[in-house]
Design a protein around this motif. Sequence first.
Motif, short mmCIF file in Angstrom:
data_model
loop_
_atom_site.label_atom_id
_atom_site.label_comp_id
_atom_site.label_asym_id
_atom_site.label_seq_id
_atom_site.Cartn_x
_atom_site.Cartn_y
_atom_site.Cartn_z
N LEU A 60 0.82 -1.21 0.00
CA LEU A 60 0.00 0.00 0.00
C LEU A 60 0.86 1.26 0.00
O LEU A 60 0.45 2.31 -0.51
N GLY A 61 2.06 1.18 0.56
CA GLY A 61 2.96 2.32 0.61
C GLY A 61 3.46 2.75 -0.76
O GLY A 61 3.97 3.86 -0.92
N LEU A 62 3.32 1.88 -1.76
CA LEU A 62 3.69 2.27 -3.12
C LEU A 62 2.79 3.38 -3.63
O LEU A 62 3.18 4.17 -4.50
N GLU A 63 1.58 3.46 -3.12
CA GLU A 63 0.60 4.41 -3.63
C GLU A 63 0.14 5.44 -2.60
O GLU A 63 -0.21 6.55 -2.96
N PHE A 64 0.13 5.07 -1.32
CA PHE A 64 -0.47 5.93 -0.30
C PHE A 64 0.56 6.34 0.74
O PHE A 64 1.30 5.50 1.26
N ALA A 65 0.57 7.63 1.10
CA ALA A 65 1.53 8.15 2.08
C ALA A 65 1.23 7.64 3.49
O ALA A 65 2.14 7.41 4.28
N TRP A 66 -0.05 7.48 3.83
CA TRP A 66 -0.40 7.03 5.18
C TRP A 66 0.14 5.62 5.44
O TRP A 66 0.56 5.31 6.55
N ALA A 67 0.13 4.78 4.42
CA ALA A 67 0.64 3.41 4.60
C ALA A 67 2.16 3.42 4.78
O ALA A 67 2.70 2.66 5.58
N LYS A 68 2.83 4.30 4.05
CA LYS A 68 4.28 4.42 4.20
C LYS A 68 4.63 4.92 5.60
O LYS A 68 5.58 4.45 6.22
N HIS A 69 3.83 5.85 6.12
CA HIS A 69 4.04 6.36 7.48
C HIS A 69 3.88 5.23 8.50
O HIS A 69 4.71 5.09 9.42
N TRP A 70 2.83 4.43 8.38
CA TRP A 70 2.61 3.33 9.31
C TRP A 70 3.70 2.26 9.17
O TRP A 70 4.09 1.63 10.16
#
Length: 111
Positions: A60-70
């Motif tokens: 999910l972090g490939l597309e969404f910043a919130w997932a990269k943060h988590w």
Amino acid sequence: MVYPREESQRAVPPFLRITYKWARCCAISLVGGTVLLVGILMIVFPGPAIVVIPAGLAILGLEFAWAKHWLHKVKATGNLMMNSASAYWNRDKSGYTDKTGYTEESKEERR
């Protein structure tokens, strides 16, 4: 002079225009969300949730910043836990007391 449109140049309705970016976003959301959901279910049911949840967040972090943060939060917490466990297992055992309350060093001194 107006030329007639060829078959391949016909106007496509806007709801049928699927771009690469939109398709990629949908695919990442579907796959990453499914992996994350399976990982969350593995907390309750048997399975390697510790491995699957970060994998879902990475997808999910490939597309969404919130997932990269988590994902960064999960990595930091994992590193903290590993360092804590490593310090526990590598601690100095010289201060160990037995049932009598004496350390190994004080027993040697008493002899």
